[in-house]
Enzyme design. Structure first.
Site, PDB file in Angstrom:
ATOM      1  N   ARG A  75       5.021  23.699 -30.716  1.00 21.31           N
ATOM      2  CA  ARG A  75       4.114  23.700 -29.564  1.00 21.31           C
ATOM      3  C   ARG A  75       4.280  25.007 -28.796  1.00 21.31           C
ATOM      4  O   ARG A  75       5.398  25.448 -28.549  1.00 21.31           O
ATOM      5  CB  ARG A  75       4.441  22.513 -28.663  1.00 21.31           C
ATOM      6  CG  ARG A  75       3.545  22.357 -27.445  1.00 21.31           C
ATOM      7  CD  ARG A  75       4.017  21.200 -26.594  1.00 21.31           C
ATOM      8  NE  ARG A  75       3.865  19.921 -27.286  1.00 21.31           N
ATOM      9  CZ  ARG A  75       4.558  18.832 -26.996  1.00 21.31           C
ATOM     10  NH1 ARG A  75       5.497  18.866 -26.049  1.00 21.31           N
ATOM     11  NH2 ARG A  75       4.339  17.713 -27.641  1.00 21.31           N
ATOM     12  N   ARG A 144       8.059  22.198 -18.444  1.00 23.27           N
ATOM     13  CA  ARG A 144       7.130  22.337 -19.564  1.00 23.27           C
ATOM     14  C   ARG A 144       6.032  23.348 -19.214  1.00 23.27           C
ATOM     15  O   ARG A 144       6.106  24.053 -18.206  1.00 23.27           O
ATOM     16  CB  ARG A 144       6.522  20.969 -19.901  1.00 23.27           C
ATOM     17  CG  ARG A 144       7.547  19.889 -20.285  1.00 23.27           C
ATOM     18  CD  ARG A 144       8.149  20.124 -21.654  1.00 23.27           C
ATOM     19  NE  ARG A 144       9.053  19.054 -22.075  1.00 23.27           N
ATOM     20  CZ  ARG A 144       8.703  17.958 -22.738  1.00 23.27           C
ATOM     21  NH1 ARG A 144       7.440  17.755 -23.030  1.00 23.27           N
ATOM     22  NH2 ARG A 144       9.601  17.059 -23.104  1.00 23.27           N
ATOM     23  N   LYS A 228      12.085  15.734 -18.850  1.00 21.05           N
ATOM     24  CA  LYS A 228      11.035  16.747 -18.766  1.00 21.05           C
ATOM     25  C   LYS A 228      10.580  16.926 -17.328  1.00 21.05           C
ATOM     26  O   LYS A 228      10.671  16.014 -16.504  1.00 21.05           O
ATOM     27  CB  LYS A 228       9.851  16.349 -19.654  1.00 21.05           C
ATOM     28  CG  LYS A 228       9.110  15.124 -19.164  1.00 21.05           C
ATOM     29  CD  LYS A 228       7.962  14.723 -20.073  1.00 21.05           C
ATOM     30  CE  LYS A 228       8.411  13.927 -21.257  1.00 21.05           C
ATOM     31  NZ  LYS A 228       7.262  13.353 -22.022  1.00 21.05           N
ATOM     32  N   LYS A 230       7.216  18.725 -15.163  1.00 26.79           N
ATOM     33  CA  LYS A 230       5.886  19.277 -15.379  1.00 26.79           C
ATOM     34  C   LYS A 230       5.284  19.810 -14.086  1.00 26.79           C
ATOM     35  O   LYS A 230       5.334  19.136 -13.059  1.00 26.79           O
ATOM     36  CB  LYS A 230       4.966  18.208 -15.981  1.00 26.79           C
ATOM     37  CG  LYS A 230       5.419  17.721 -17.362  1.00 26.79           C
ATOM     38  CD  LYS A 230       4.495  16.654 -17.911  1.00 26.79           C
ATOM     39  CE  LYS A 230       4.928  16.235 -19.320  1.00 26.79           C
ATOM     40  NZ  LYS A 230       4.032  15.189 -19.883  1.00 26.79           N
ATOM     41  N   CYS A 451      -4.157  11.045 -28.283  1.00 29.34           N
ATOM     42  CA  CYS A 451      -2.961  11.751 -28.746  1.00 29.34           C
ATOM     43  C   CYS A 451      -2.967  11.757 -30.275  1.00 29.34           C
ATOM     44  O   CYS A 451      -3.691  10.992 -30.903  1.00 29.34           O
ATOM     45  CB  CYS A 451      -1.707  11.072 -28.211  1.00 29.34           C
ATOM     46  SG  CYS A 451      -1.402   9.450 -28.947  1.00 29.34           S
ATOM     47  N   CYS A 457       3.659  11.405 -35.413  1.00 34.01           N
ATOM     48  CA  CYS A 457       4.457  11.190 -34.206  1.00 34.01           C
ATOM     49  C   CYS A 457       5.427  10.035 -34.410  1.00 34.01           C
ATOM     50  O   CYS A 457       5.023   8.912 -34.740  1.00 34.01           O
ATOM     51  CB  CYS A 457       3.558  10.905 -33.006  1.00 34.01           C
ATOM     52  SG  CYS A 457       4.495  10.588 -31.493  1.00 34.01           S
ATOM     53  N   CYS A 496       1.131   5.000 -28.256  1.00 33.98           N
ATOM     54  CA  CYS A 496       2.332   4.397 -27.671  1.00 33.98           C
ATOM     55  C   CYS A 496       2.212   4.508 -26.159  1.00 33.98           C
ATOM     56  O   CYS A 496       1.296   5.156 -25.654  1.00 33.98           O
ATOM     57  CB  CYS A 496       3.599   5.094 -28.197  1.00 33.98           C
ATOM     58  SG  CYS A 496       4.011   6.626 -27.331  1.00 33.98           S
ATOM     59  N   CYS A 500       0.664  10.517 -23.470  1.00 28.76           N
ATOM     60  CA  CYS A 500       0.373  11.940 -23.644  1.00 28.76           C
ATOM     61  C   CYS A 500      -1.086  12.294 -23.401  1.00 28.76           C
ATOM     62  O   CYS A 500      -1.391  13.401 -22.974  1.00 28.76           O
ATOM     63  CB  CYS A 500       0.810  12.397 -25.033  1.00 28.76           C
ATOM     64  SG  CYS A 500       2.605  12.358 -25.279  1.00 28.76           S
TER      65      CYS A 500
END
Length: 642
Positions: A75, A144, A228, A230, A451, A457, A496, A500
């Site tokens: 990514r 991120r 994470k 953001k 996603c 994934c 899930c 995302c």
């Protein structure tokens, strides 16, 4: 006699120990990369994320008794979605030579390459860095990709400030460890954009405990962030980046002359959760306050330090900053960050209403040049049949050396286009099957997101990207059947509950639970300013039409003027939706004989001239009502008055 109780300190999570032992993200990656294996260890997988890669396996290719089909997703770190022409061409070539022949625009304005083998990771990452790109910090427990509106308005200083500060905050919070260049480029720090001197100075400045002195990572330390983190930067009114979903968001505030004054601060957004774990939840950001432009980097560091030092490092499901703010409350959180900041945060400035923009189609960028926004279904840049988007982009970007900006709705903007190039660029795109007129993009597809999910994934429990197009077709057909074919509904799907594709801000959200089963969220709004809520815990996708039909009928018959599906669901409430659905009886199919009989008894056609027909058609589309309903209402009004 009573004895004093002793509280046993809780052990930090396994990942915290891994980070401490990693020697600032070097091990075990550096060692395992040299090993002749197809994959990394469990410890290696966790540290690899900081370098911008996830280890995956293609579940479609699993064979019992054989090793998993290991591959890697990379990514990019692309603040504000900026992709220079040489970087795009490199990514395109790498995806062909080492990946699965596609690129994917992420919902955080980066690119992902899928299908890379371990033996090729070093070649791919080094090639990206040498083309003015990076993957460092695109994943892992740190800041991120910093998001910003993708619109290249050169005559709007506020948009230019958003880009500038997205870049600077990304630089401020970039990991300083030498591990990335040592491992992937043999220590060579390749050509990258030089960071602003002020950013370097603010990073090194230890403000009331924001820094670790004499550390390779002055802001992060050996343990980095609890999870994470953001960030985003936008301008008042422009919610093309889902402003309420980030840990930290800045809103550019300028004076009447367009001169930068400071930034509004929002904090505590985040969408990841776990099914049927009520202690995990999606949360929208809170208004924190306002900070002058000269203090913004100190403020950002203060927020990061607060989460770094007080975020949960024991339970990773409870580690995001949204839980810290939820547990403490905004007042306590603000007081703590002000201790690091060294001063009070000023009151939040009043803002106009937020509006979602996608910037599709041709536009002027304010300096005589043009830009074009291209809709990319689910962000997948590919060549498939007559649809040759990947080839078209390669030709246009190579020929005209155009920079691009990726959007938060995983679309692509080409900009810096001279007017005399417009016709040729349009022809190249159209000749390759790329739609350049946003009005011709399917109304549901335009506002949808999914996603990647299966097959790569590791967190996915069911399909998302591969199934959403067929789901939209089914919903489209149902809307047409019910007489409301032009309704726009923001639909998002994930495989899930990690969120995302941000389904929790959608008007209709599908959240994967198990194979072919989804949790359904309703009640978000078109401008992504309100969280949706769980309406159904488990829905088998085969029951989709049966589930949606009563909701759409209720919406069709009882909505207010210009009210969208999400707004309607929120206004009437879930109890009313369920009550209507419970009593709803679908109309039985009418036989041809019955149709003829009904026509003889009830149908009488009345002709209108062309002008009245066009007015009816326009009003029908504007009000989302069938033409016969508008005529009936008009006749009732007329005869009622008589």
């Amino acid at each position: 006699m009573m004895t004093a109780s002793v509280t046993t300190p809780k052990k930090p999570s396994k990942v915290e120990n891994l980070k401490e032992r990693s020697n600032f993200l070097r091990e075990p990656i550096a060692t395992e990369l040299q090993q002749d294996t197809t994959h990394f260890s469990e410890d290696g997988i966790q540290i690899l994320k900081f370098h911008g890669s996830y280890q995956q396996d293609n579940r479609d290719n699993r064979v019992k008794g054989q090793e998993k089909d290991y591959q890697f997703m990379l990514r990019t770190r692309s603040p504000g979605g900026f992709i220079p022409p040489q970087l795009y061409l490199t990514l395109e070539n790498l995806s062909e030579e080492y990946g699965n022949q596609t690129l994917r625009v992420t919902t955080r304005q980066g690119y992902q390459i899928h299908g890379i083998l371990k033996k090729n990771l070093k070649t791919v990452i080094s090639s990206i860095v040498k083309s003015m790109g990076s993957t460092l910090g695109a994943c892992g427990d740190l800041n991120r990709n910093v998001m910003a509106p993708p619109a290249p308005y050169k005559n709007r200083p506020d948009y230019q400030y958003a880009w500038e500060y997205a870049d600077k905050i990304a630089d401020l919070l970039t990991p300083q460890t030498g591990a990335y260049y040592e491992i992937w480029l043999d220590g060579e720090k390749a050509i990258t954009a030089e960071e602003a001197p002020e950013v370097k100075a603010y990073r090194q400045k230890n403000l009331n405990g924001t820094n670790f002195d004499d550390s390779e990572e002055p802001i992060y330390g050996t343990h980095y962030m609890p999870r994470k983190f953001k960030c985003s930067v936008t301008v008042p009114g422009d919610n093309s980046i889902d402003i309420y979903t980030h840990d930290l968001s800045l809103v550019v505030i300028v004076d009447k002359k367009g001169k930068l004054q400071g930034f509004n601060i929002l904090a505590g957004g985040g969408l990841g959760r776990t099914h049927r774990k009520e202690e995990t939840f999606a949360r929208s950001a809170d208004e924190i306050g306002y900070v002058a432009k000269e203090d913004v980097f100190d403020l950002v560091k203060a927020v990061v330090a607060t989460q770094r030092d007080y975020g949960d490092r024991v339970n990773r499901r409870h580690a995001r900053m949204k839980y810290l703010i939820n547990d403490w409350g905004v007042e306590k959180f603000t007081a703590k960050l002000e201790e690091y900041f060294g001063k009070k945060v000023e009151p939040f400035k009043k803002l106009p209403e937020w509006k979602y923009e996608d910037y599709l189609g041709w536009h002027e960028q304010g300096d005589g040049k043009l830009f074009i926004g291209i809709s990319v279904e689910n962000g997948r840049v590919k060549n498939e049949g007559n649809f040759q988007l990947k080839e078209a982009l390669k030709k246009v970007i190579a020929k005209y050396e155009l920079p691009t900006r990726l959007t938060a709705n995983h679309n692509i903007i080409l900009y810096e286009i001279e007017p005399q190039w417009q016709e040729d660029i349009s022809k190249i795109l159209v000749d390759h099957g790329v739609e350049i007129n946003p009005d011709n993009v399917n109304h549901l597809t335009r506002y949808s997101m999914a996603c990647p999910a299966l097959p790569t994934c590791g967190l996915a429990t069911t399909e998302s990207e591969r199934i959403l197009p067929s789901i939209l077709e089914r919903i489209d057909s149902l809307l047409a059947k019910l007489g409301i074919p032009d309704e726009n509904i923001v639909i998002r799907m994930t495989g899930c509950p990690n969120g995302c594709a941000r389904p929790y801000m959608a008007e209709l959200g599908f959240v994967g639970d198990s194979p072919n089963v989804y949790q359904i969220w309703l009640g978000g709004c078109p401008n992504q300013t309100r969280l949706a809520q769980v309406y159904v815990d488990k829905l088998n996708i085969n029951e989709l039409e049966k589930f949606l039909e009563p909701l759409f009928v209720f919406f069709r018959d009882k909505k207010q003027n210009n009210e969208t599906f999400g707004q309607f669901c929120h206004r009437v409430g879930f109890d009313a939706l369920r009550a209507f659905a419970d009593k709803y009886q679908p109309k039985k199919a009418v036989t041809s004989k019955a149709k003829k009989s009904r026509k003889k008894r009830n149908e009488h056609r009345v002709s209108v001239n062309e002008d009245w027909y066009q007015k009816l058609k326009t009003t029908s589309k504007k009000q989302n009502k069938p033409m016969n309903q508008i005529v009936a209402e008009a006749l009732e009004t007329y005869f009622g008055k008589k």
